[in-house]
Design an enzyme around this catalytic site. Structure first.
Site: not given
Ligand code: 13P
Ligand code: 13P
Ligand code: MG
Ligand code: MG
Length: 381
Positions: A13, A105, A229, A232
């Site tokens: 991403d 890698n 964080y 994901k």
């Molecule tokens: P932020 O708006 O603080 O980035 O967090 C919300 C979210 O989408 C987590 O990735």
């Molecule tokens: P992604 O891991 O797809 O960037 O999503 C983050 C998120 O917290 C969306 O709510």
């Molecule tokens: Mg994202």
């Molecule tokens: Mg994603």
């Protein structure tokens, strides 16, 4: 020796339009450009797609798994796409490129990676699964159904080459260890592990009879790598089908009754896994629900013939509806478990920071009770 082909699916991403919903065409075009330059040099063929905000590079070559040139190429494509994402100020630009520079890698550097090498069969059907808003344990249940459950896969009973079952490599993502278990003999032990999505994750499946590779999952736990964080580790998987492996339809059948998976909204919620077409792989509601797409290819002398967008079919309409019903149901719980993930799975989200501020305000219940008694007796204010 027979010539071997490798299929490498590397994903990252590197920015969303808007928020975490979708990787736009501009980013796919950049990746396409970088990979096109490598065709006939190191790649045989490639296909670039996206599932939500994750870009998936599907590549074939003869260099084997964990090859530095292939991983370097994917890293370069993501770096170039990140430049564009930053120019456009896309959301989370460069999100999954955790290292400053490539060092041999992509594993452990942010992108997810699933690769398998094999001798191409006379006809080689392969399905590439790409997901968004979930994590690698999403495949535990479907891979069990596909390779160990005869109520899903008729071929386990009817095809002589599968009757000996399959072997599952299971990762303990917390202790960084792995174990191999064989179904059907050890299917209960296998379930005892893989039913726990907090900790165990299927990495590979081999056919027991001849150890032929059948499936592989990208099991990088991005949040464990980053220690904070960073979004994901939306996973990918490769599954081989037919001729001594489960049929394409048996592989797809495992997604006909949606299951709950971790990773929805802020990586903090359980949600139903919705099978979707490439076109519909654009999460929206509550940044989801989590979704999966399935691209079918025939590999022909290393070339990727296809894809056939396998969930783009009416036979999955009901699964989608069911997933949306499940979404309605669990969304009612808001910030309560079981919609919300258990504590351990939230460790690498932004939640611990919120909880940390409350920590010093906690008082031992015994002390509170004592104070209340003293107050009742008028001994304190
Ligand atoms: P932020 O708006 O603080 O980035 O967090 C919300 C979210 O989408 C987590 O990735
Ligand atoms: P992604 O891991 O797809 O960037 O999503 C983050 C998120 O917290 C969306 O709510
Ligand atoms: Mg994202
Ligand atoms: Mg994603």
């Amino acid at each position: 020796m027979e010539e071997r082909v490798t299929i490498s699916v590397i994903k990252a991403d590197v920015g969303g339009l808007c928020g975490h919903t979708e990787a736009p065409e501009e980013l796919l075009d950049v990746c396409d450009y970088v990979l096109e330059e490598a065709v006939d040099e190191i790649l045989i063929d490639y296909y670039v797609t996206r599932c939500g905000d994750d870009i998936n590079l599907i590549m074939t070559h003869r260099l084997g798994i964990d090859n530095e040139k292939i991983h370097g190429l994917a890293w370069r494509a993501f770096e170039e796409a990140t430049k564009v994402a930053k120019e456009l100020k896309l959301y989370g630009a460069g999100q999954d490129l955790l290292a400053e520079a490539f060092s041999g890698n992509v594993r452990g550097m942010g992108p997810g990676c699933a690769e398998m090498e094999f001798v191409e069969r006379p006809s080689e059907p392969v399905i590439v699964f790409c997901c968004d808003k979930t994590d690698p344990s999403v495949f535990n249940l479907p891979l069990y159904r596909i390779f160990a459950d005869p109520f899903n896969t008729a071929g386990l009973v009817y095809d002589k080459s599968m009757i000996n079952g399959f072997k599952f490599d299971v990762l303990d993502v917390i202790e960084n260890k792995q174990i191999t278990l064989k179904a059907p003999e050890e299917s209960y032990q296998l379930l005892a592990l893989i039913g726990n999505l907090e900790r165990y994750c299927i990495k590979r499946v081999h056919r027991a009879k001849d150890n032929e590779i059948a499936a592989v999952v990208s099991s990088e736990k991005l949040n464990l790598i980053a220690g904070r964080y960073v979004g994901k580790d939306d996973p990918v998987a490769i599954v081989r089908a037919q001729s001594g492996m489960p049929a394409v339809g048996e592989v797809l059948e495992a997604f006909a009754t949606p299951h709950f998976v971790p990773g929805w909204m802020r990586g903090c919620h359980w949600g139903p896994l919705m099978p979707v077409s490439e076109e519909d792989a654009r999460p929206a509601r509550f940044d989801g629900p989590p979704r999966i797409m399935a691209l079918g290819f025939q590999i022909s002398n290393g070339k990727l013939i296809g894809p056939n967008d396998l969930f783009d079919d009416v036979s999955f309409n009901r699964a989608r509806e069911k997933a949306l019903e499940m979404a309605d149901m669990i969304r009612r719980m808001g910030p309560f478990q079981p919609h919300r993930l258990p504590e351990a799975m939230m460790e690498y989200t932004s939640v611990p920071e919120v909880l940390a501020e409350l920590k010093e305000r906690f008082v031992e219940t015994e002390k509170v009770e004592k104070a209340e008694k003293l107050r009742e007796r008028g001994e304190i204010e």
